[in-house]
Design an enzyme around this catalytic site. Structure first.
Site, PDB file in Angstrom:
ATOM      1  N   ASP A 182      44.133  38.518  33.549  1.00 46.31           N
ATOM      2  CA  ASP A 182      43.190  38.210  34.625  1.00 46.31           C
ATOM      3  C   ASP A 182      42.930  39.454  35.477  1.00 46.31           C
ATOM      4  OD1 ASP A 182      41.454  36.592  36.090  1.00 46.31           O
ATOM      5  OD2 ASP A 182      43.003  35.958  37.501  1.00 46.31           O
ATOM      6  N   LYS A 184      41.013  42.002  37.465  1.00 42.57           N
ATOM      7  CA  LYS A 184      39.741  42.011  38.198  1.00 42.57           C
ATOM      8  C   LYS A 184      39.966  42.774  39.494  1.00 42.57           C
ATOM      9  CE  LYS A 184      40.746  37.358  40.032  1.00 42.57           C
ATOM     10  NZ  LYS A 184      40.223  35.993  40.175  1.00 42.57           N
ATOM     11  N   ASN A 187      42.470  41.560  42.046  1.00 38.62           N
ATOM     12  CA  ASN A 187      43.895  41.639  41.704  1.00 38.62           C
ATOM     13  C   ASN A 187      44.407  43.076  41.650  1.00 38.62           C
ATOM     14  OD1 ASN A 187      44.144  38.881  41.587  1.00 38.62           O
ATOM     15  ND2 ASN A 187      43.816  38.757  39.373  1.00 38.62           N
TER      16      ASN A 187
END
Length: 245
Positions: A182, A184, A187
């Site tokens: 995940d 991105k 993050n």
């Protein structure tokens, strides 16, 4: 038994337990960690909320006597948010929220052993009947998404600088046979000195070069096509990296 990870930044030099989260049903462990929770909150106080999502929130916590002893505390509701029940069923149909949280804890423990400068490290983990708690180092600053929106655009030199640090962080993860799943802008934290820290391993998984997964994970705009087809390997992190760039 309790596993320990000693915080190098802890001014008090305390050793806080990192519960393995697998034995949550055992009464003895529940009593043991309820005691630790009481001890922890008798020494630390919540200063403010740093972020909030559907399943929990992240708070800044500080030692009541030693103000330099600060961490980020992620609190995850075990049963989700009833207001987000439809989204919960859609996103977590393959793995339970508890499974993701346990994996996040395991990934962060593995990361902490190599002390990589571009990956967020765990300090402690415990649970009670309603929540999981993950205590990590506190990174004073915002995420990369915030700075890009604030600055509108970066010059090529700054963009290259962040691109290299993110790349090194991904390579360290893959060197540990970990896929973030995940990646991105939200993050990727930026600390007070301008360096990045990859965080939020809630969708992460243990994946060697030959591993193939079928879970539906990640954020749509950053998601590799293979994830939608439910047959992918850890190379999906490089797709997300390309989207970030």
């Amino acid at each position: 038994s309790i596993n320990y990870y000693k915080s190098e930044e802890s001014e008090s030099g305390k050793r806080y337990p990192i519960q393995d989260f697998e034995n949550e049903s055992e009464e003895e462990n529940q009593e043991q960690y309820q005691d630790f929770k009481a001890y922890f909150f008798s020494h630390y106080q919540i200063v403010r909320i740093l972020g909030q999502g559907s399943f929990g929130k992240v708070c800044l916590i500080q030692h009541k006597k030693n103000v330099k002893d600060i961490y980020a505390m992620k609190m995850i509701n075990k049963f989700g948010d009833p207001l987000e029940e439809a989204d919960y069923e859609k996103q977590y149909q393959e793995r339970s929220l508890g499974t993701y949280t346990k994996m996040e804890r395991n990934i962060m423990v593995k990361i902490s052993k190599i002390n990589d400068p571009f990956l967020l490290r765990i300090k402690s983990a415990f649970q009670d009947s309603d929540k999981f708690y993950i205590i990590s180092e506190y990174i004073p600053g915002k995420d990369l998404q915030y700075y890009i929106l604030d600055q509108k655009q970066y010059g090529s030199e700054i963009a290259k600088f962040y691109a290299i640090e993110i790349l090194l962080g991904i390579e360290s993860l893959h060197g540990l046979n970990i896929a973030h799943c995940d990646l991105k802008l939200d993050n990727i934290l930026v600390d007070s000195k301008g360096h990045i820290k990859i965080c939020d391993f809630g969708y992460g998984d243990m994946m060697d070069p030959n591993s193939v997964k079928i879970d539906f994970v990640g954020t749509p705009v950053y998601m590799a096509p293979e994830v939608r087809k439910k047959s992918y390997n850890r190379a999906i992190d490089w797709w997300s990296y390309g989207v970030i760039l």
